[in-house]
Design a protein around this motif. Structure first.
Motif, PDB file in Angstrom:
ATOM      1  N   ARG A 183      -8.765  -4.772   1.865  1.00 42.29           N
ATOM      2  CA  ARG A 183      -9.248  -4.505   0.519  1.00 42.29           C
ATOM      3  C   ARG A 183      -8.142  -3.920  -0.344  1.00 42.29           C
ATOM      4  O   ARG A 183      -7.218  -3.289   0.172  1.00 42.29           O
ATOM      5  CB  ARG A 183     -10.437  -3.526   0.539  1.00 42.29           C
ATOM      6  N   ALA A 184      -8.273  -4.112  -1.648  1.00 36.88           N
ATOM      7  CA  ALA A 184      -7.282  -3.589  -2.597  1.00 36.88           C
ATOM      8  C   ALA A 184      -7.607  -2.127  -2.888  1.00 36.88           C
ATOM      9  O   ALA A 184      -8.075  -1.771  -3.968  1.00 36.88           O
ATOM     10  CB  ALA A 184      -7.295  -4.422  -3.875  1.00 36.88           C
ATOM     11  N   ARG A 185      -7.380  -1.280  -1.895  1.00 38.30           N
ATOM     12  CA  ARG A 185      -7.611   0.158  -2.019  1.00 38.30           C
ATOM     13  C   ARG A 185      -6.271   0.878  -1.856  1.00 38.30           C
ATOM     14  O   ARG A 185      -5.252   0.250  -1.609  1.00 38.30           O
ATOM     15  CB  ARG A 185      -8.607   0.640  -0.957  1.00 38.30           C
ATOM     16  N   ALA A 186      -6.295   2.206  -1.923  1.00 37.61           N
ATOM     17  CA  ALA A 186      -5.031   2.949  -1.835  1.00 37.61           C
ATOM     18  C   ALA A 186      -4.348   2.755  -0.483  1.00 37.61           C
ATOM     19  O   ALA A 186      -3.128   2.737  -0.381  1.00 37.61           O
ATOM     20  CB  ALA A 186      -5.287   4.432  -2.089  1.00 37.61           C
ATOM     21  N   GLY A 195       0.201  -4.692  -5.225  1.00 35.19           N
ATOM     22  CA  GLY A 195      -0.523  -3.565  -4.650  1.00 35.19           C
ATOM     23  C   GLY A 195      -1.760  -3.236  -5.459  1.00 35.19           C
ATOM     24  O   GLY A 195      -1.948  -3.734  -6.572  1.00 35.19           O
ATOM     25  N   PRO A 196      -2.626  -2.376  -4.912  1.00 37.47           N
ATOM     26  CA  PRO A 196      -3.895  -2.063  -5.576  1.00 37.47           C
ATOM     27  C   PRO A 196      -3.737  -1.327  -6.898  1.00 37.47           C
ATOM     28  O   PRO A 196      -4.659  -1.306  -7.701  1.00 37.47           O
ATOM     29  CB  PRO A 196      -4.638  -1.197  -4.548  1.00 37.47           C
ATOM     30  N   TYR A 207       0.861  -1.198   0.000  1.00 37.87           N
ATOM     31  CA  TYR A 207       0.000   0.000   0.000  1.00 37.87           C
ATOM     32  C   TYR A 207       0.891   1.240   0.000  1.00 37.87           C
ATOM     33  O   TYR A 207       1.303   1.720   1.060  1.00 37.87           O
ATOM     34  CB  TYR A 207      -0.908  -0.008   1.227  1.00 37.87           C
ATOM     35  N   PRO A 208       1.197   1.775  -1.196  1.00 38.23           N
ATOM     36  CA  PRO A 208       2.152   2.892  -1.292  1.00 38.23           C
ATOM     37  C   PRO A 208       1.713   4.135  -0.512  1.00 38.23           C
ATOM     38  O   PRO A 208       2.550   4.876  -0.007  1.00 38.23           O
ATOM     39  CB  PRO A 208       2.204   3.191  -2.795  1.00 38.23           C
ATOM     40  N   GLU A 209       0.389   4.344  -0.393  1.00 35.19           N
ATOM     41  CA  GLU A 209      -0.094   5.560   0.277  1.00 35.19           C
ATOM     42  C   GLU A 209       0.384   5.637   1.724  1.00 35.19           C
ATOM     43  O   GLU A 209       0.644   6.720   2.249  1.00 35.19           O
ATOM     44  CB  GLU A 209      -1.631   5.614   0.225  1.00 35.19           C
ATOM     45  N   THR A 210       0.500   4.482   2.373  1.00 35.50           N
ATOM     46  CA  THR A 210       0.899   4.472   3.791  1.00 35.50           C
ATOM     47  C   THR A 210       2.225   3.756   4.035  1.00 35.50           C
ATOM     48  O   THR A 210       2.707   3.724   5.169  1.00 35.50           O
ATOM     49  CB  THR A 210      -0.188   3.789   4.648  1.00 35.50           C
TER      50      THR A 210
END
Length: 295
Positions: free
Chosen positions: A239-242, A60-61, A22-25
């Protein structure tokens, strides 16, 4: 070399632990595996005896997403599988059944969302779950879903059915109830009738048909996931979200008090405290005594 760890006497290969999923976090695959290991006590009872389809997102998503319904190549021989008469592809299939912690960790290593049917592999012709997927069409949000969920809860209660609720882990909500004595076809018909009723009661807010043009600003009450071949995201799945959002059980008080979408967004790191404070809010689904017949 792929590290091998021992889980309850089974050797499980766990790969790419440092990989950011999850690149966002910056949440890594190692953290994902830790999440499933520490949440297993609550998650496993909701997977047990249910054929699982995997929505995989190993990069990742933002990478390739693909559904795996049949038993993946390389599945260890100690992972339970079952022949399923009506899979999401329409015909029979052999699918994975996640019965224990080693199987969960093996499956989590594939980086997957867990999706299950509304029936057990031992009795595919009998639905033991009723499900509504409340999906908001922008600019509607989960706040609007909450209003619809509260209406459905009351309507189900009038038929003697106790509804429980979880976040979808994306934009909406899932309502679930334990039922007995009905086929998937019968639960689908009942769910559709209630979705139509909800649209009549709240025409400016609810739509029961999937037609895209009808959905902006409304909550689509998706009753179709009660069909025998359909699957729904399992409780506690990532879930496959950001960000590493979880399909998280919530209380009805939280639904009543939701005044902004962020209030019903839960990340992997939130779940240990929620389980400590609430236990498994969906535990009644697992108690045969709570299962109600359809009217």
């Amino acid at each position: 070399m792929t590290p091998i760890t021992e889980v309850e006497g089974r050797r499980v290969a766990l790969s790419n632990l440092e990989k950011v999923i999850y690149p966002e976090t910056g949440f890594t695959k190692g953290e994902l595996l830790h999440y499933y290991a520490t949440t297993a006590g609550a998650l496993l009872p909701h997977l047990r005896d249910r054929a699982v389809s995997f929505l995989r997102y190993p990069d990742g998503p933002e990478g390739q997403l693909f559904f795996t319904k049949n038993v993946p190549p390389g599945t260890p021989d100690w992972v339970t599988t079952a022949k399923v008469p009506r899979s999401s592809s329409g015909g029979p299939a052999r699918m994975v059944v996640v019965q224990d912690l080693p199987s969960l960790m093996w499956a989590a290593n594939l980086v997957t969302e867990f999706h299950t049917h509304q029936w057990l592999v031992q009795s595919p012709d009998t639905a033991d779950r009723l499900v509504f997927d409340l999906d908001p069409g922008a600019p509607a949000t989960v706040v609007d879903c909450c209003e619809v969920a509260l209406w459905l809860r009351e309507r189900l209660a009038a038929d003697g059915i106790e509804a429980l609720v979880k976040t979808a882990g994306s934009k909406g909500l899932h309502l679930l109830a334990a039922v007995r004595g009905s086929s998937p076809e019968q639960t689908s018909e009942y769910a559709k009738a209630l979705a139509v009723e909800a649209e009549r009661a709240m025409p400016r807010l609810v739509v029961h048909r999937m037609t895209k043009s009808l959905r902006p600003g409304k909550v689509f009450v998706d009753w179709s996931q009660n069909a025998a071949r359909k699957t729904t995201a399992a409780p506690y799945t990532l879930r496959a979200r950001a960000a590493p959002l979880v399909s998280a059980p919530v209380t009805w008080e939280e639904v009543e008090e939701c005044d902004s979408p962020g209030r019903l967004e839960f990340l992997a790191d939130d779940m240990a405290a929620r389980l400590r404070d609430h236990g498994d809010l969906l535990a009644p689904l697992l108690d045969p005594a709570t299962a109600a017949p359809l009217p």
